[in-house]
Design a protein around this motif. Structure first.
Motif, PDB file in Angstrom:
ATOM      1  N   LYS A 156      18.620 -34.922 -16.935  1.00 25.56           N
ATOM      2  CA  LYS A 156      19.927 -35.398 -17.226  1.00 25.56           C
ATOM      3  C   LYS A 156      21.136 -34.150 -17.313  1.00 25.56           C
ATOM      4  O   LYS A 156      22.066 -34.211 -16.882  1.00 25.56           O
ATOM      5  CB  LYS A 156      20.112 -36.216 -18.426  1.00 25.56           C
ATOM      6  CG  LYS A 156      19.360 -37.657 -18.356  1.00 25.56           C
ATOM      7  CD  LYS A 156      19.323 -38.358 -19.435  1.00 25.56           C
ATOM      8  CE  LYS A 156      18.550 -39.782 -19.585  1.00 25.56           C
ATOM      9  NZ  LYS A 156      18.280 -40.510 -20.736  1.00 25.56           N
ATOM     10  N   LYS A 159      21.809 -32.444 -14.112  1.00 24.56           N
ATOM     11  CA  LYS A 159      22.902 -33.458 -13.234  1.00 24.56           C
ATOM     12  C   LYS A 159      24.473 -33.136 -13.856  1.00 24.56           C
ATOM     13  O   LYS A 159      25.340 -33.077 -13.353  1.00 24.56           O
ATOM     14  CB  LYS A 159      22.640 -35.017 -13.436  1.00 24.56           C
ATOM     15  CG  LYS A 159      21.402 -35.423 -12.734  1.00 24.56           C
ATOM     16  CD  LYS A 159      21.361 -37.163 -12.549  1.00 24.56           C
ATOM     17  CE  LYS A 159      22.530 -37.500 -11.736  1.00 24.56           C
ATOM     18  NZ  LYS A 159      22.222 -39.052 -11.418  1.00 24.56           N
ATOM     19  N   LYS A 160      24.521 -33.088 -15.372  1.00 25.36           N
ATOM     20  CA  LYS A 160      25.531 -32.900 -15.915  1.00 25.36           C
ATOM     21  C   LYS A 160      26.423 -31.618 -15.476  1.00 25.36           C
ATOM     22  O   LYS A 160      27.556 -31.770 -15.228  1.00 25.36           O
ATOM     23  CB  LYS A 160      25.596 -33.072 -17.338  1.00 25.36           C
ATOM     24  CG  LYS A 160      26.562 -32.748 -18.307  1.00 25.36           C
ATOM     25  CD  LYS A 160      26.394 -32.755 -19.813  1.00 25.36           C
ATOM     26  CE  LYS A 160      27.666 -32.507 -20.649  1.00 25.36           C
ATOM     27  NZ  LYS A 160      28.068 -30.990 -20.464  1.00 25.36           N
ATOM     28  N   ALA A 163      27.429 -31.088 -11.743  1.00 21.79           N
ATOM     29  CA  ALA A 163      28.611 -31.628 -11.436  1.00 21.79           C
ATOM     30  C   ALA A 163      29.767 -30.993 -12.048  1.00 21.79           C
ATOM     31  O   ALA A 163      30.891 -31.120 -11.597  1.00 21.79           O
ATOM     32  CB  ALA A 163      28.494 -33.093 -12.258  1.00 21.79           C
ATOM     33  N   PHE A 171      17.759 -29.965  -6.737  1.00 19.75           N
ATOM     34  CA  PHE A 171      16.999 -29.901  -8.016  1.00 19.75           C
ATOM     35  C   PHE A 171      15.458 -29.980  -7.877  1.00 19.75           C
ATOM     36  O   PHE A 171      14.930 -30.225  -6.657  1.00 19.75           O
ATOM     37  CB  PHE A 171      17.187 -31.284  -8.712  1.00 19.75           C
ATOM     38  CG  PHE A 171      18.633 -31.455  -9.431  1.00 19.75           C
ATOM     39  CD1 PHE A 171      19.346 -30.292  -9.539  1.00 19.75           C
ATOM     40  CD2 PHE A 171      19.118 -32.574  -9.788  1.00 19.75           C
ATOM     41  CE1 PHE A 171      20.865 -30.225 -10.108  1.00 19.75           C
ATOM     42  CE2 PHE A 171      20.475 -32.666 -10.185  1.00 19.75           C
ATOM     43  CZ  PHE A 171      21.293 -31.750 -10.354  1.00 19.75           C
ATOM     44  N   TRP A 197      17.213 -38.513 -11.087  1.00 19.52           N
ATOM     45  CA  TRP A 197      17.732 -37.725  -9.999  1.00 19.52           C
ATOM     46  C   TRP A 197      18.334 -38.505  -8.739  1.00 19.52           C
ATOM     47  O   TRP A 197      19.135 -38.064  -7.815  1.00 19.52           O
ATOM     48  CB  TRP A 197      17.085 -36.215  -9.587  1.00 19.52           C
ATOM     49  CG  TRP A 197      17.007 -35.496 -10.630  1.00 19.52           C
ATOM     50  CD1 TRP A 197      18.184 -35.147 -11.670  1.00 19.52           C
ATOM     51  CD2 TRP A 197      16.031 -34.297 -10.886  1.00 19.52           C
ATOM     52  NE1 TRP A 197      17.749 -34.214 -12.393  1.00 19.52           N
ATOM     53  CE2 TRP A 197      16.636 -33.418 -11.878  1.00 19.52           C
ATOM     54  CE3 TRP A 197      14.942 -34.063 -10.110  1.00 19.52           C
ATOM     55  CZ2 TRP A 197      15.892 -32.190 -12.334  1.00 19.52           C
ATOM     56  CZ3 TRP A 197      14.305 -32.789 -10.493  1.00 19.52           C
ATOM     57  CH2 TRP A 197      14.845 -31.897 -11.693  1.00 19.52           C
ATOM     58  N   GLN A 198      17.467 -39.695  -8.624  1.00 20.50           N
ATOM     59  CA  GLN A 198      17.747 -40.486  -7.348  1.00 20.50           C
ATOM     60  C   GLN A 198      17.970 -39.608  -6.030  1.00 20.50           C
ATOM     61  O   GLN A 198      18.925 -39.433  -5.314  1.00 20.50           O
ATOM     62  CB  GLN A 198      18.975 -41.186  -7.642  1.00 20.50           C
ATOM     63  CG  GLN A 198      19.154 -42.166  -8.692  1.00 20.50           C
ATOM     64  CD  GLN A 198      18.117 -43.586  -8.507  1.00 20.50           C
ATOM     65  OE1 GLN A 198      18.246 -43.945  -7.450  1.00 20.50           O
ATOM     66  NE2 GLN A 198      17.196 -43.743  -9.353  1.00 20.50           N
ATOM     67  N   ASN A 203      19.979 -35.176   0.124  1.00 22.40           N
ATOM     68  CA  ASN A 203      19.916 -34.471  -1.085  1.00 22.40           C
ATOM     69  C   ASN A 203      18.554 -34.709  -1.732  1.00 22.40           C
ATOM     70  O   ASN A 203      18.561 -35.321  -2.809  1.00 22.40           O
ATOM     71  CB  ASN A 203      20.796 -34.930  -2.067  1.00 22.40           C
ATOM     72  CG  ASN A 203      20.928 -33.783  -3.326  1.00 22.40           C
ATOM     73  OD1 ASN A 203      20.530 -32.490  -3.252  1.00 22.40           O
ATOM     74  ND2 ASN A 203      21.689 -34.271  -4.368  1.00 22.40           N
TER      75      ASN A 203
END
Length: 567
Positions: A156, A159-160, A163, A171, A197-198, A203
């Motif tokens: 998490k 991702k933060k 961005a 990743f 992460w999807q 990507n």
């Protein structure tokens, strides 16, 4: 050995679940290579590289052709941070190259990592945390749920911060000590990270499955990789990466079988530098593919140059027997090996086959910048006649008759054995000159001439004991006339004369080389060689050399009987 009961095979999954990889015979294409020399390799050095040395090594990796390079752990030290900033700010990263950085799942470290990555055109951020039984119980004292939470929290945070940071980021996650982790638990952790992460087609996410400690036979690792490949979420958008270490000496086998099992990417180092026994050696992996006709997508056409840079910058040494790169890996000292290689090279020259198949040589040394001369056949007391003859032919254009090679081989091996050393080509040549070429004692040839009257007659002038004599001889040919004259007038006997000759192509195209072998009454063959611009004169010199070797060896008295007066 003692203490066998201290060790167990650990936890491994039932192999019958994942064996599809065994149906594949070859690796059909190169993986994506990621060099970790500048991080994993560098941290294992006694003296880590300076900023300037890391920059020079980075350029070496670009020359080899790496498109993904792990440049360090930027939160670990100022040198690591400064190196990454230098690469970005000075625009030293080619557009087609992706850098990679490593970070633990800790907020201040992740924050520092993204500060170092500010403005990166393309970077992989590699998150890891240990998941193995030993690490959970002994190092962290945490449950599976707590270990999973570390991975999820780190995912998490990536991702933060990604961005919030200028740059283009991909990743990667590693369940460190994967090989010591229950494979079902490793899968559970990786899938939770992937769910955060999807990954998408545009990507993709890298799941790296490291043999942080190599704990099993390679087929077990391959089955673990296949299990992960079959069960990861978002599999079509996941790149499975390997990071084998070499604790059991099987790093290359682990990687090769892991690729058969579904891995698409390999992290490793040049010549296997890394913690403990090292990382998997990408040079060996790539050239193994090359030996099967697969383009490894890396350029190892000048191995000597790469080794010189590697040894200078790491202060490590490439062992003489290291696959492909070692100084002696293409070298044969054994006589039977030398003979087979020499014959194989000659066969290849004559037949010009499509595929390389020289005995004892997996690939053509020339393809990676090695030389035939001094690399393939080297001479010591274990060497054979074939190899010694090959050295003379390749280096000096001297093509010893097959019948002569054994005689010369024993002389060379005797010198090597007595001096306890390898002999260089020039030393072998010097032995040849000393023992065979234009030998003029105790009988020195001064001159000769011929007449022909149905048969050949010769007049020969020699010097013995500082006295000059002239005498005649007859025969069916010029060489026969000289041979008969020597036997008749010097009171010596020999038979079964072997005579061969060729143009000397190396050194002087105008010279002829002749070889003569004569058999004494005791059955021993004595050899002599002659060199001259005239082919007949070279053969006469060779005959005199052989006679002088026989007379000296047998300590024969030279009893001169002349029809002509002393001059």
């Amino acid at each position: 050995m003692k203490n066998i009961d201290k060790y167990s095979r650990g936890y491994f999954m039932p192999l019958t679940q994942c064996l599809k990889w065994t149906e594949k015979e070859y690796i059909t294409e190169a993986p994506t290579w990621c060099s970790v020399d500048l991080r994993d390799g560098n941290q294992a050095l006694i003296i880590p590289m300076s900023l300037e040395e890391k920059l020079e090594y980075f350029q070496l990796l670009l020359q080899v052709g790496f498109k993904e390079i792990e440049v360090g752990f930027p939160a670990a030290s100022e040198t690591e941070f400064a190196f990454l900033r230098t690469l970005i700010e000075e625009n030293l990263i080619p557009d087609d190259v992706t850098i990679q950085v490593l970070t633990q799942s800790r907020e201040h470290i992740i924050k520092k990592t993204f500060e170092a990555l500010q403005g990166a055109k393309k970077a992989v951020v590699h998150l890891y945390n240990s998941t193995s039984v030993a690490q959970r119980e002994q190092v962290f004292g945490k449950s599976k749920e707590e270990i999973t939470e570390i991975a999820v929290t780190g995912a998490k945070m990536l991702k933060k911060f990604a961005a919030e940071t200028e740059g283009n980021f991909q990743f990667q996650y590693s369940p460190e000590s994967f090989t010591g982790t229950e494979v079902e638990f490793a899968l559970e952790v990786c899938n939770k990270v992937l769910d955060i992460w999807q990954p998408t087609t545009d990507n993709k996410v890298i799941i790296n499955l490291p043999a942080t400690v190599s704990m099993s036979m390679p087929h077990v690792y391959a089955s673990q990789i296949e299990f992960m490949s079959d069960n990861l979420n978002f599999r079509e958008n996941v790149i499975i990466s390997l990071h084998p270490h070499n604790d059991r000496g099987t790093g290359v086998a682990d990687a090769e079988l892991g690729m058969l099992a579904g891995a698409q990417r390999v992290e490793g180092t040049l010549f296997g530098n890394g913690e403990r026994t090292g990382n998997v050696d990408i040079v060996t992996l790539a050239l193994n593919m090359f030996s099967h006709g697969i383009d490894p997508k890396l350029n190892f056409e000048n191995i000597p140059y790469i080794i010189s840079k590697y040894e200078k910058l790491t202060r490590m040494r490439v062992h003489e027997r290291h696959p492909y790169g070692g100084e002696l890996v293409f070298t044969a000292f054994s006589g039977s090996h030398q003979d087979a290689i020499a014959k194989g090279m000659k066969w290849r020259e004559e037949k010009d086959p499509q595929y390389w198949s020289v005995p004892y040589l997996l690939i053509d040394p020339m393809d990676i910048g090695r030389e035939y001369e001094g690399d393939i056949i080297r001479i010591n007391s274990q060497s054979g006649k074939g190899g010694i003859g090959y050295i003379l032919q390749q280096k000096y254009g001297i093509e010893l008759p097959v019948e002569m090679r054994e005689s010369f081989g024993y002389k060379v091996k005797s010198v090597s054995d007595h001096n306890h050393k390898e002999l260089m080509p020039n030393e072998i040549y010097d032995i040849f000159i000393k023992e065979y070429l234009n030998i003029n004692t105790p009988v020195e040839l001064i001159g000769h001439k011929y007449t022909q009257n149905g048969h050949y007659e010769t007049i020969v002038k020699i010097r013995v004991n500082n006295e000059v004599h002239e005498f005649t001889g007859e025969g069916n040919g010029r060489f026969d006339a000289i041979s008969n004259a020597l036997q008749t007038k010097l009171g010596i006997e020999f038979k079964d004369v072997v005579y061969k000759q060729h143009a000397l192509e190396i050194g002087s195209a105008s010279n002829a080389m002749s070889y003569v072998g004569i058999t004494a009454n005791n059955g021993t063959v004595y050899w002599g060689c002659g060199i001259d611009t005239d082919i007949m004169t070279s053969s006469v010199k060779a005959l005199f050399s052989a006679v002088n070797n026989m007379v000296t060896s047998l300590q024969l008295p030279v009893e001169i009987s002349f029809n002509h007066s002393k001059k």
